[in-house]
Every structure is written in structure tokens, then in C-alpha cells.
Enzyme design. Sequence first.
Site, PDB file in Angstrom:
ATOM      1  N   VAL A 105     -59.944  -2.755 -10.956  1.00 39.95           N
ATOM      2  CA  VAL A 105     -59.038  -2.929  -9.816  1.00 39.95           C
ATOM      3  C   VAL A 105     -57.952  -1.854  -9.837  1.00 39.95           C
ATOM      4  CG1 VAL A 105     -57.222  -4.438  -8.876  1.00 39.95           C
ATOM      5  CG2 VAL A 105     -59.456  -5.394  -9.456  1.00 39.95           C
ATOM      6  N   GLU A 106     -57.442  -1.560 -11.023  1.00 42.71           N
ATOM      7  CA  GLU A 106     -56.321  -0.621 -11.106  1.00 42.71           C
ATOM      8  C   GLU A 106     -56.730   0.811 -10.769  1.00 42.71           C
ATOM      9  OE1 GLU A 106     -53.176  -1.158 -11.484  1.00 42.71           O
ATOM     10  OE2 GLU A 106     -53.240  -3.304 -11.873  1.00 42.71           O
ATOM     11  N   THR A 107     -57.843   1.269 -11.344  1.00 38.64           N
ATOM     12  CA  THR A 107     -58.160   2.708 -11.212  1.00 38.64           C
ATOM     13  C   THR A 107     -59.647   3.012 -11.019  1.00 38.64           C
ATOM     14  OG1 THR A 107     -58.437   2.976 -13.613  1.00 38.64           O
ATOM     15  CG2 THR A 107     -56.227   3.341 -12.720  1.00 38.64           C
TER      16      THR A 107
ATOM     17  N   ILE B 184     -59.747  -5.595 -14.763  1.00 40.31           N
ATOM     18  CA  ILE B 184     -58.389  -5.048 -14.563  1.00 40.31           C
ATOM     19  C   ILE B 184     -58.472  -3.526 -14.381  1.00 40.31           C
ATOM     20  CG2 ILE B 184     -56.312  -4.402 -15.862  1.00 40.31           C
ATOM     21  CD1 ILE B 184     -55.828  -7.049 -14.776  1.00 40.31           C
TER      22      ILE B 184
ATOM     23  N   TYR C 261     -53.829 -10.278  -5.779  1.00 38.70           N
ATOM     24  CA  TYR C 261     -54.215  -9.377  -6.862  1.00 38.70           C
ATOM     25  C   TYR C 261     -54.978 -10.136  -7.949  1.00 38.70           C
ATOM     26  CZ  TYR C 261     -53.867  -6.383 -10.927  1.00 38.70           C
ATOM     27  OH  TYR C 261     -54.179  -5.639 -12.043  1.00 38.70           O
TER      28      TYR C 261
END
Length: 338
Positions: free
Chosen positions: A128-130, A125, A318
Site C-alpha cells: 500500500v505504501e510504495t 503495508i 487505510y
Amino acid sequence: MKFSVRSSLRGLIASAFAFALLPAAAADPNYAEHPEAKAFVDRMVAEGFERKSLEALIAEAERKESILTAIARPAEKRLNWGEYRQIFLGQSRIDQGVAFWNEHRDTVGRASRHFGVAPEVIVAIIGVETRYGRNAGSYRVIDALATLAFDYPPRSKFFGGQLRELLYLLREEKLSPLSLTGSYAGAMGYGQFIPSSYRNYAVDFDDDGVRDILSNPVDAIGSVANYFARHHWQEGQPVAVPAQVPADLDDDRVSTKLKPELTLEQWKALGVTPRTPLGADEQKATLMKLEFDDRPAEYWLGLENFYVITRYNRSHLYAMAVYQLSEAIREQWQRENG
Ligand SMILES: [Ca+2]
């Protein structure tokens, strides 16, 4: 020849365009006089916020055209799976995930045990996010939320709600409103929490008295795990599996909804079966069709834990990217760590 004419034309257009934008960029409109912003201030004053400082804060907020452009065309809606996966499943993101897991090995392990969430999913997570905290966003959160609350009618209610949450968050966490940065949608820190998620799910995982998901990876890792636990992650259960479908499958069976509707047993009755046996026939699943430009589509069954990932971002693409990245990271981490 054709190419050079075109590219010089493009250059001309680009420079004329940049020129035209300069005066506007130098005088970004703010929200001091915007009717929606004034109404928002009135509502928040009625909730007990102080008018003067609130007006001063809103007057500092700037409308950003780039935010309005970005929200209108999210990758989840523009790309097919073949294109989308290339963004998130490159080898460098896998390598960085393994490195992040190694660097924060104790914290990831502790969060996984404490909250009952797979360690590789926590890492994926954040990847993928940052990209593991490398790219947490450079928009001021106040600009992002004001722009979307006051100048983006399709989601103004949602983002107005998040702007309200932000005000409470600033007060509760003693954060500085103008230095707070994040994504174009106002999501902050390693795990990109919007203000309501920050308030509801962030945890102080290193016990220093502060919930800091912006610059403290320990709090960020614990907070992502807590988010999953609170959205009913089922420890040890499968996430998604490739599916065999009958040649004459009615494409209406492919779900546009995210919520699993039929049990694996019911899917089997329709001729849809996992390509690897799961031994979880009572579990519900949703059938997905993942499309590529250059090869036939793949069918997958997403189980309850897949649905939990979509609580982070409501998109099949996602959640599949998070799942496949988590698997790639786990496999490489296990190889390297014996
Ligand atoms: Ca802390």
C-alpha cells in the site's frame, strides 16, 4: 461540438497556466530569510547543532506548492471506500505482493516469527505504501518537511518536529540530507517511515551495522514488523470482520473514532454481530460503515489489530485497504505455494 469547444478551451487554459507558472518555477523561493525557518535554526542551535551548516542546509530547502496542494486533500478524506479500494486492491498489487513475498520469503518469515506479526500484513503495508518499493517518493525530504513546517500552519508544529527529528536522523545514520527522497510528507523508503519512526522503529535486520530502510528490503521488512510489534500487534488474533447490524441501527453507533470502545459481547447486546463467528467475545471492536457509489454500504467490526494498523496511518479506509490487501495476498500465496 460542445466537447471540442470545451477541450480546446481547456487546452488554452492549461497552456496559459503553464506559461504563468514558468517564471515562478524557475525561481523557487527558499527558506534562508523565512522568519519561521530562522526561529527553527535558532532552536536547533540551542540544542547543539552547528549554525553555519544548518543555515546552509535550510537555504537549500525549497518551498513546493505541489506539497501544499497534496497535503490539503489526502485520498482518505476525499474518497469513499468504493473509490479508495480501487486504488489499493487491484490484481496487479496483489500479484506484485505475492512476488515480493516469494522473493523475500526467508526475510518475511523470519520477521514474522521474530516480531510475532502476520507475514501478509508486513507485505501488504509495503504494498500500500510504495508498491513494494517501486514508488517511495521523489520529493527531497528536506523540501517536504521545510515546506510543511514553515508554510503549512495547520500542521506546522508536527512537521517542525519531524524536521528536527530529520536533523538528528541525518547525524545518527550519516545520511546525505540533499539526496534523501520520500513522499510529500517526508516519509521514506519501502515502508514510508517519517523521521521519528525511522529513529524509533527502524532495525538493522541483516546485521550489517546499518539501518537502511531506503534501499535495503531486508531492513525495511524487519522495520515494518518491528513497528507493528511495538504498537502491540496481537499474533494470531483477528483484524476485522463484516458485521450484521439491526435494520434500525442508530448511525451514531458507527464510530468516527479509531480506538475500539465496546467488546464484541457488548456489540452483540446492541444487535451488532460478526458475520463469521470469531470466538473472541472479550475483544473490543469499533463499528465502521464503508460506503460505495453504486451499492449499499457494508458494516464491519475492526478489532484491536485493526487499530494497530491505524497507528501506521490514522484512517479507517487505510487500515481496511491494508487488511483486505493482506487477505488477498495471503490467499493467493497459499494457493500458489500449496
Ligand atoms: Ca542493515
